[in-house]
Design an enzyme around this catalytic site. Structure first.
Site, PDB file in Angstrom:
ATOM      1  N   PHE A   1       3.114   0.270   8.030  1.00 28.64           N
ATOM      2  CA  PHE A   1       2.319   0.099   9.247  1.00 28.64           C
ATOM      3  C   PHE A   1       1.949  -1.373   9.383  1.00 28.64           C
ATOM      4  O   PHE A   1       1.769  -2.061   8.380  1.00 28.64           O
ATOM      5  CB  PHE A   1       1.022   0.908   9.156  1.00 28.64           C
TER       6      PHE A   1
ATOM      7  N   THR B   1       6.056   4.707   4.739  1.00 29.94           N
ATOM      8  CA  THR B   1       6.053   4.130   6.085  1.00 29.94           C
ATOM      9  C   THR B   1       5.236   2.851   6.057  1.00 29.94           C
ATOM     10  O   THR B   1       4.152   2.804   5.481  1.00 29.94           O
ATOM     11  CB  THR B   1       5.484   5.129   7.114  1.00 29.94           C
TER      12      THR B   1
END
Ligand code: PEP
Ligand code: MN
Length: 630
Positions: free
Chosen positions: A529, A527
């Site tokens: 960020f 992921t």
């Protein structure tokens, strides 16, 4: 010995108990667990076990069977984090200590320091008192060497790690040094161990040449028993029958140590192998094995080094190693932060003292929390809110200086809410971080997969685990705000028909058990960020920029924009389109470009793009999370 206290023990009762134990001459350590308080009692136990059972407030007495007590995980279940200035060893960011074997002269030492810092080292090593096998070899510069090391700290901001060889050097260590190293040859020099225990400075304790792990931990116990619990263990190879390498690197010590003790462990592949070209592979392996950091010898002219030249890396090799570690670290849940020291300085200088530094959505144990920890470090004041919108709101109103939000996942794509919020709020992206996301099925101890009926998690996580979940179509999937909240939902229900999907760390944090680890559909689950803030980032280095734009509804309109990028040799790494609210079938484009648009000589590009768009907004330039720039 461990005393487990009654759940309803009063503060007074606890204090009284601690006082009684101290009066008996014991070292007393209180540990607050998730749902119970325990007190560690260390020293030569003179009383009968039954005596402790009768003390007010005590519910259970458990003997610690291991010979080491204060260093044992039984007494301190959470891993210890050791702070050296802005650096924390034992946290989520890998700590790299680099420098020459010995401090030889001012110019070379400063040059090596500049080079290793540029590549990402955060602490500097160098011996001023050298324990040499031969009395005729270079013995180190003594205090003059320590003065040079101080100069390194002043110029580069890196803390200094250096070896103490005699208690007589204690005052010098207090004056000049940040971490006191006890060398392999002195690991069982008990007088020296007591001395560094009393100094109170962080201690890097090397494993002895022929020491068992238990002997090594007993040496650490000496230091802790003097009241200094800032001990970093360092595996540096042991003597075996194998003579091709200088020593045999016992990498199994890393997971063994991690299980037995709360103290952080780092690996020194230089002394372990003694050969330059063996250092890189073993350093990479050490990180993969879960070490909290590494310590390596680097020299600008190793062939002329006064000690350990053959095992010293050239600065270029060290730079390559750091790039490799940057890629490996996320696999084991860690980060190499190339901006570690400048970031700390920048954050400290740019935060009004009454504002929260960082805000994230979720609770401790969630992936956003982990990302915040990895990006901002352990000591950043953090606050959590319930929703992504609240993150934007906190930053926009100045309540928090920085926010961290997920933007996209490698398995399931963009997090649309956050793209829309980027459009809605006038904020800027100041940094990014890539987190490997490993999902685990979590429940109460003893839960069988067959007993599960309801599973809690974040909807995106259900998507990321679609393949695993498809094997259990009978499960009810219940959406939660974030993964850590999902674990608390199971925890508060207290039955074995419920489970959560979250990180193994969340399971540990909430005292739950991992039933199955790694249930995401593909192991390459990352992921991305981004860090958001009110003003564009001024300080460099930056090599990536993000923009939002829309184009008019005519043939070639988007092509016109892309042509500007092509003509200026700019690589576009992401192009995302989102519907414009209130304008059906019209779209806003979000683009990530490999360029610093904020640079004077690049500003014309912004102008050219904005001339070809109906709407244009620059949302910041920052440093790429996946790439090293110098
Ligand atoms: C050193 O780090 O310079 C050193 C002498 O190491 P060890 O004590 O592990 O031999
Ligand atoms: Mn050396």
């Amino acid at each position: 010995m461990i005393l487990v206290l009654n759940k309803n023990v009063s503060v007074d009762q606890k204090e009284q108990l601690k006082k009684t134990l101290k009066n008996h001459g014991y070292i007393v350590k209180e540990i607050q667990g998730v749902d119970e308080t325990i007190i560690g009692v260390v020293g030569q136990i003179k009383e009968d076990m039954r005596y402790f059972e009768t003390l007010p407030g005590v519910s259970k007495v458990l003997p610690v069977s291991k010979p080491y007590k204060l260093v044992s995980r039984d007494l301190h279940p959470e891993p210890s984090k050791i702070r050296i200035g802005d650096v924390v060893i034992g946290g989520d960011r890998l700590v790299v200590i680099a420098g020459p074997c010995s401090v030889e002269n001012r110019a070379t030492t400063l040059e090596i320091a500049r080079r290793v810092k540029q590549s990402g080292a955060v602490l500097f090593r160098g011996g001023a008192f050298k324990p040499r096998t031969s009395p005729y070899s270079f013995q180190g510069l003594g205090e003059e060497g320590l003065k040079i090391l101080s100069e390194v700290r002043e110029e580069t901001g890196m803390g200094i790690v250096t070896e103490i060889t005699s208690p007589a050097q204690a005052d010098l260590m207090m004056k000049y040094v940040d971490v006191v190293q006890v060398g392999a040859r002195n690991m069982q020099n008990f007088e020296l161990l007591r001395c560094v225990g009393r100094l109170g400075k962080p201690v890097l304790l090397k494993r002895g040449l022929a020491a068992t792990i238990e002997e090594w931990l007993m040496a650490a116990e000496y230091i802790l028993s003097e009241g200094n619990d800032k001990v970093i263990l360092c595996e540096r190879g042991i003597r075996t029958f194998e003579r091709y390498t200088r020593n045999t690197l016992d990498l199994t010590a890393v997971p063994v140590i991690k299980k037995l003790t709360h103290l952080p462990v780092i690996v020194d592949p230089s002394h372990a192998t003694g050969i330059r070209d063996k250092v890189l592979p073993m350093a990479r392996a050490a990180v993969a094995a879960g070490a909290d950091g590494i310590m390596v010898e680097v020299h600008t002219e190793p062939e002329r080094a006064l000690s350990d030249g053959p095992q010293s890396l050239y600065p270029e090799q060290f730079e390559q190693l750091m790039r490799d570690l940057h890629v490996i670290a996320p696999v084991v849940g860690k980060q190499v932060d190339f901006d570690y020291l400048p970031k700390a300085k920048y954050f400290a200088a740019s935060t009004p003292s009454d504002a929260t530094l960082v805000v994230y959505a979720g609770v401790p144990g969630s992936f956003s929390y982990k990302a915040a920890l990895q990006y901002f470090g352990e000591s950043a004041p953090m606050e959590n809110v319930a929703t992504f919108r609240q993150v934007f709101e906190s930053v926009a109103t100045g309540k928090a200086r920085w926010g961290i939000i997920p933007l996209e996942n490698s398995l399931t794509g963009s997090i649309h809410t956050n793209y829309d919020l980027l459009m809605e709020y006038n904020l800027f992206i100041a940094g990014e971080l890539t987190l490997r996301v490993v999902h685990s099925l979590i429940g109460y101890e003893g839960t069988n997969i067959e007993d599960i009926k309801i599973v809690y998690s974040h909807p995106q996580v259900f998507e990321q685990c679609a393949e695993f979940l498809s094997q259990h179509p009978e499960w009810d999937l219940v959406a939660c705000k974030d993964t850590a909240t999902a674990v608390t939902r199971v925890q508060e229900r207290g039955d074995r028909s419920r489970a959560a999907i979250a990180s193994a760390e969340a399971a540990r944090l909430f005292g739950m058990t991992t039933i199955k680890e790694g249930i995401e559909t593909h192991p390459q689950n990352f992921t991305r960020f981004v860090v958001i803030t009110k003003e564009p980032l001024q300080n460099g280095p930056k090599d990536k920029s993000s923009i939002i734009f829309s184009v008019s509804d005519r043939p070639g309109a988007l092509y016109e924009v892309l042509k500007v990028l092509a003509e200026n040799q700019i690589n576009m790494v992401k192009l995302e389109s989102r519907p414009i609210h209130g304008k059906p079938w019209e779209y806003m484009f979000y683009a990530d470009l490999e360029v610093d648009l904020d640079r004077e000589d690049m500003k014309h590009i912004m102008k050219e793009i904005s001339e070809r768009t109906e709407f244009f907004r620059y949302i910041g330039s920052y440093r790429q999370g996946s790439r090293v720039v110098s």
